[in-house]
Design a protein around this motif. Structure first.
Motif, PDB file in Angstrom:
ATOM      1  N   LEU A  10       0.820  -1.220   0.000  1.00  0.00           N
ATOM      2  CA  LEU A  10       0.000   0.000   0.000  1.00  0.00           C
ATOM      3  C   LEU A  10       0.856   1.272   0.000  1.00  0.00           C
ATOM      4  O   LEU A  10       0.375   2.332   0.381  1.00  0.00           O
ATOM      5  CB  LEU A  10      -0.953   0.018   1.195  1.00  0.00           C
ATOM      6  CG  LEU A  10      -1.932  -1.144   1.286  1.00  0.00           C
ATOM      7  CD1 LEU A  10      -2.782  -1.043   2.544  1.00  0.00           C
ATOM      8  CD2 LEU A  10      -2.843  -1.181   0.068  1.00  0.00           C
ATOM      9  N   ALA A  11       2.098   1.167  -0.436  1.00  0.00           N
ATOM     10  CA  ALA A  11       2.980   2.334  -0.420  1.00  0.00           C
ATOM     11  C   ALA A  11       2.437   3.465  -1.278  1.00  0.00           C
ATOM     12  O   ALA A  11       2.440   4.628  -0.875  1.00  0.00           O
ATOM     13  CB  ALA A  11       4.382   1.940  -0.886  1.00  0.00           C
ATOM     14  N   GLN A  12       1.968   3.142  -2.490  1.00  0.00           N
ATOM     15  CA  GLN A  12       1.472   4.182  -3.380  1.00  0.00           C
ATOM     16  C   GLN A  12       0.204   4.835  -2.829  1.00  0.00           C
ATOM     17  O   GLN A  12       0.087   6.066  -2.803  1.00  0.00           O
ATOM     18  CB  GLN A  12       1.202   3.594  -4.767  1.00  0.00           C
ATOM     19  CG  GLN A  12       2.454   3.163  -5.516  1.00  0.00           C
ATOM     20  CD  GLN A  12       3.238   4.352  -6.063  1.00  0.00           C
ATOM     21  OE1 GLN A  12       2.675   5.364  -6.425  1.00  0.00           O
ATOM     22  NE2 GLN A  12       4.552   4.212  -6.117  1.00  0.00           N
ATOM     23  N   GLN A  13      -0.757   4.023  -2.364  1.00  0.00           N
ATOM     24  CA  GLN A  13      -1.997   4.587  -1.839  1.00  0.00           C
ATOM     25  C   GLN A  13      -1.733   5.441  -0.602  1.00  0.00           C
ATOM     26  O   GLN A  13      -2.373   6.475  -0.401  1.00  0.00           O
ATOM     27  CB  GLN A  13      -3.000   3.473  -1.526  1.00  0.00           C
ATOM     28  CG  GLN A  13      -3.553   2.800  -2.768  1.00  0.00           C
ATOM     29  CD  GLN A  13      -4.806   2.004  -2.481  1.00  0.00           C
ATOM     30  OE1 GLN A  13      -5.594   2.338  -1.608  1.00  0.00           O
ATOM     31  NE2 GLN A  13      -4.998   0.946  -3.236  1.00  0.00           N
ATOM     32  N   SER A  14      -0.788   5.006   0.242  1.00  0.00           N
ATOM     33  CA  SER A  14      -0.451   5.786   1.430  1.00  0.00           C
ATOM     34  C   SER A  14       0.175   7.120   1.054  1.00  0.00           C
ATOM     35  O   SER A  14      -0.100   8.148   1.682  1.00  0.00           O
ATOM     36  CB  SER A  14       0.510   4.995   2.316  1.00  0.00           C
ATOM     37  OG  SER A  14      -0.045   3.757   2.693  1.00  0.00           O
ATOM     38  N   GLU A  15       1.010   7.116   0.024  1.00  0.00           N
ATOM     39  CA  GLU A  15       1.642   8.352  -0.440  1.00  0.00           C
ATOM     40  C   GLU A  15       0.589   9.324  -0.976  1.00  0.00           C
ATOM     41  O   GLU A  15       0.649  10.533  -0.717  1.00  0.00           O
ATOM     42  CB  GLU A  15       2.672   8.042  -1.523  1.00  0.00           C
ATOM     43  CG  GLU A  15       3.392   9.278  -2.051  1.00  0.00           C
ATOM     44  CD  GLU A  15       4.426   8.951  -3.116  1.00  0.00           C
ATOM     45  OE1 GLU A  15       4.866   9.892  -3.810  1.00  0.00           O
ATOM     46  OE2 GLU A  15       4.785   7.765  -3.254  1.00  0.00           O
ATOM     47  N   VAL A  16      -0.388   8.787  -1.702  1.00  0.00           N
ATOM     48  CA  VAL A  16      -1.455   9.634  -2.233  1.00  0.00           C
ATOM     49  C   VAL A  16      -2.298  10.203  -1.093  1.00  0.00           C
ATOM     50  O   VAL A  16      -2.648  11.397  -1.086  1.00  0.00           O
ATOM     51  CB  VAL A  16      -2.344   8.848  -3.214  1.00  0.00           C
ATOM     52  CG1 VAL A  16      -3.530   9.692  -3.657  1.00  0.00           C
ATOM     53  CG2 VAL A  16      -1.544   8.407  -4.426  1.00  0.00           C
ATOM     54  N   PHE A  17      -2.637   9.364  -0.115  1.00  0.00           N
ATOM     55  CA  PHE A  17      -3.411   9.849   1.037  1.00  0.00           C
ATOM     56  C   PHE A  17      -2.644  10.937   1.778  1.00  0.00           C
ATOM     57  O   PHE A  17      -3.224  11.956   2.183  1.00  0.00           O
ATOM     58  CB  PHE A  17      -3.743   8.698   1.984  1.00  0.00           C
ATOM     59  CG  PHE A  17      -4.331   9.150   3.298  1.00  0.00           C
ATOM     60  CD1 PHE A  17      -5.505   9.892   3.331  1.00  0.00           C
ATOM     61  CD2 PHE A  17      -3.695   8.866   4.502  1.00  0.00           C
ATOM     62  CE1 PHE A  17      -6.048  10.338   4.533  1.00  0.00           C
ATOM     63  CE2 PHE A  17      -4.226   9.299   5.704  1.00  0.00           C
ATOM     64  CZ  PHE A  17      -5.406  10.034   5.724  1.00  0.00           C
ATOM     65  N   ALA A  18      -1.349  10.754   1.957  1.00  0.00           N
ATOM     66  CA  ALA A  18      -0.550  11.766   2.644  1.00  0.00           C
ATOM     67  C   ALA A  18      -0.579  13.097   1.891  1.00  0.00           C
ATOM     68  O   ALA A  18      -0.698  14.168   2.504  1.00  0.00           O
ATOM     69  CB  ALA A  18       0.894  11.278   2.794  1.00  0.00           C
ATOM     70  N   ALA A  19      -0.483  13.030   0.573  1.00  0.00           N
ATOM     71  CA  ALA A  19      -0.534  14.257  -0.230  1.00  0.00           C
ATOM     72  C   ALA A  19      -1.900  14.916  -0.112  1.00  0.00           C
ATOM     73  O   ALA A  19      -2.007  16.149  -0.013  1.00  0.00           O
ATOM     74  CB  ALA A  19      -0.221  13.932  -1.691  1.00  0.00           C
ATOM     75  N   LEU A  20      -2.975  14.096  -0.116  1.00  0.00           N
ATOM     76  CA  LEU A  20      -4.322  14.629   0.019  1.00  0.00           C
ATOM     77  C   LEU A  20      -4.507  15.264   1.389  1.00  0.00           C
ATOM     78  O   LEU A  20      -5.096  16.354   1.519  1.00  0.00           O
ATOM     79  CB  LEU A  20      -5.333  13.497  -0.189  1.00  0.00           C
ATOM     80  CG  LEU A  20      -6.816  13.842  -0.087  1.00  0.00           C
ATOM     81  CD1 LEU A  20      -7.210  14.889  -1.123  1.00  0.00           C
ATOM     82  CD2 LEU A  20      -7.663  12.578  -0.266  1.00  0.00           C
ATOM     83  N   TYR A  21      -4.012  14.611   2.424  1.00  0.00           N
ATOM     84  CA  TYR A  21      -4.109  15.136   3.785  1.00  0.00           C
ATOM     85  C   TYR A  21      -3.438  16.507   3.884  1.00  0.00           C
ATOM     86  O   TYR A  21      -3.998  17.456   4.448  1.00  0.00           O
ATOM     87  CB  TYR A  21      -3.448  14.153   4.751  1.00  0.00           C
ATOM     88  CG  TYR A  21      -3.549  14.547   6.215  1.00  0.00           C
ATOM     89  CD1 TYR A  21      -4.575  14.046   7.022  1.00  0.00           C
ATOM     90  CD2 TYR A  21      -2.618  15.410   6.801  1.00  0.00           C
ATOM     91  CE1 TYR A  21      -4.675  14.407   8.354  1.00  0.00           C
ATOM     92  CE2 TYR A  21      -2.718  15.782   8.131  1.00  0.00           C
ATOM     93  CZ  TYR A  21      -3.747  15.268   8.907  1.00  0.00           C
ATOM     94  OH  TYR A  21      -3.851  15.632  10.234  1.00  0.00           O
ATOM     95  N   LYS A  22      -2.247  16.618   3.325  1.00  0.00           N
ATOM     96  CA  LYS A  22      -1.509  17.876   3.395  1.00  0.00           C
ATOM     97  C   LYS A  22      -2.181  18.969   2.559  1.00  0.00           C
ATOM     98  O   LYS A  22      -2.122  20.158   2.907  1.00  0.00           O
ATOM     99  CB  LYS A  22      -0.066  17.655   2.956  1.00  0.00           C
ATOM    100  CG  LYS A  22       0.712  16.794   3.947  1.00  0.00           C
ATOM    101  CD  LYS A  22       2.099  16.433   3.439  1.00  0.00           C
ATOM    102  CE  LYS A  22       2.825  15.522   4.432  1.00  0.00           C
ATOM    103  NZ  LYS A  22       4.166  15.116   3.951  1.00  0.00           N
TER     104      LYS A  22
END
Length: 307
Positions: free
Chosen positions: A100-112
């Motif tokens: 889930l590395a890619q999905q986590s990276e996308v979520f982090a970007a969305l969160y920020k």
């Protein structure tokens, strides 16, 4: 039988664009409630979408600014598209994104991206299934700071896997070729196994619909099964002890969860230094449908106390 949810459908009317060095993403999202209220984010898992949170989002929007989104390849968010320059060089393991590395990276970007409107505040996060690992990775690896974290029947500590995951992974071509009532039966059986009580027809149709209504959906369902068979947490489990020192953490689990045994909840509590564990009787992995009211009470109590 689980009663049908009385909440109306919430449309994800906004789009967040994000590109990694491999994929291009277009994430559909929306928010509810007064923007001046404390932010609250719901994170869904697989094979679900943000629709599993609708009834809670509508209720809690009276007290929080609630955010909903669909992960890439789920609900109304399309799967990430490989960038043209790397399209022909991506390995199967990267494309599946098993940890889930890619999905986590996308979520982090969305969160920020959302956090730009919070005037230095931090969001409460409620996560289910692999949304738990996503939220933990976003915090530990990508610097997302939360006000609190509530983890519900989450993928976070191994071992993982079900017989079906292994069967699909070893026979991916066979399952991808299935169509019609046979494939629909596989999807429905899988979803039924996640609930302790019988799901009403409306809920079942909503949960399985995205995976059976198109060839893209069918391939997506098989892809998720293959991914789940090879999930890994080794790169973050060693940092779990830090989480509970930085924020309040609660773990909620359905006692009858067939996917991830309830014993996992106590193990996770110890690893994360969480405040407590709540075990909900007569509930499986889909605790939000098995015990909708009980989960609502537990979420309300938790958020009132950490707010």
């Amino acid at each position: 039988m689980v009663p049908s949810s009385s909440s109306s459908t919430i449309s994800l009317t906004q789009t967040f664009h994000h590109s990694t060095n491999i994929f291009d993403y277009h994430i559909r999202w929306t928010s509810l409630g007064n923007p001046t209220l404390p932010p609250l984010i719901f994170v869904h898992g697989t094979p679900w979408s943000s629709r599993v949170w609708h009834v809670y989002a509508q209720s809690l929007a009276q007290y929080f600014h609630v955010y909903l989104f669909d992960n890439p390849g789920f609900g109304v968010s399309p799967l990430g598209a490989p960038l043209p320059e790397v399209k022909d060089t991506i390995s199967t393991s990267v494309a599946l994104d098993a940890n889930l590395a890619q999905q986590s990276e996308v979520f982090a970007a969305l969160y920020k991206f959302w956090a730009q409107d919070w005037a230095g505040s931090k969001a409460h996060v409620v996560a289910h299934d692999h949304g738990g690992l996503m939220s933990l990775r976003a915090h530990l690896l990508h610097g997302c700071e939360y006000r609190s974290l509530c983890l519900i029947d989450v993928v976070a500590v191994g071992p993982f896997g079900q017989p079906l995951f292994k069967l699909v992974a070893e026979n991916e071509g066979v399952f991808t070729a299935l169509t019609g009532p046979v494939f629909e039966g596989v999807v429905e059986a899988y979803i039924r196994d996640a609930a302790h009580r019988e799901l009403d027809r409306e809920t079942m149709e909503m949960l399985k619909g995205p995976w059976i209504e198109s060839e893209e959906g069918r391939k997506g369902f098989v892809r998720q099964m293959v991914q789940a068979n090879s999930r890994s947490t080794e790169d973050v489990e060693g940092m779990y002890h830090e989480v509970g020192k930085k924020m309040p953490v609660r773990v909620i689990w359905g006692k009858e969860d067939k996917w991830i045994p309830v014993e996992t909840a106590e193990r996770l509590k110890e690893k994360l230094n969480a405040r407590d564990v709540v075990v909900i009787e007569e509930a499986g992995h889909l605790v939000m449908y098995d015990q909708q009211a009980r989960l609502g009470v537990e979420l309300g109590w938790w958020l009132a106390n950490v707010r």
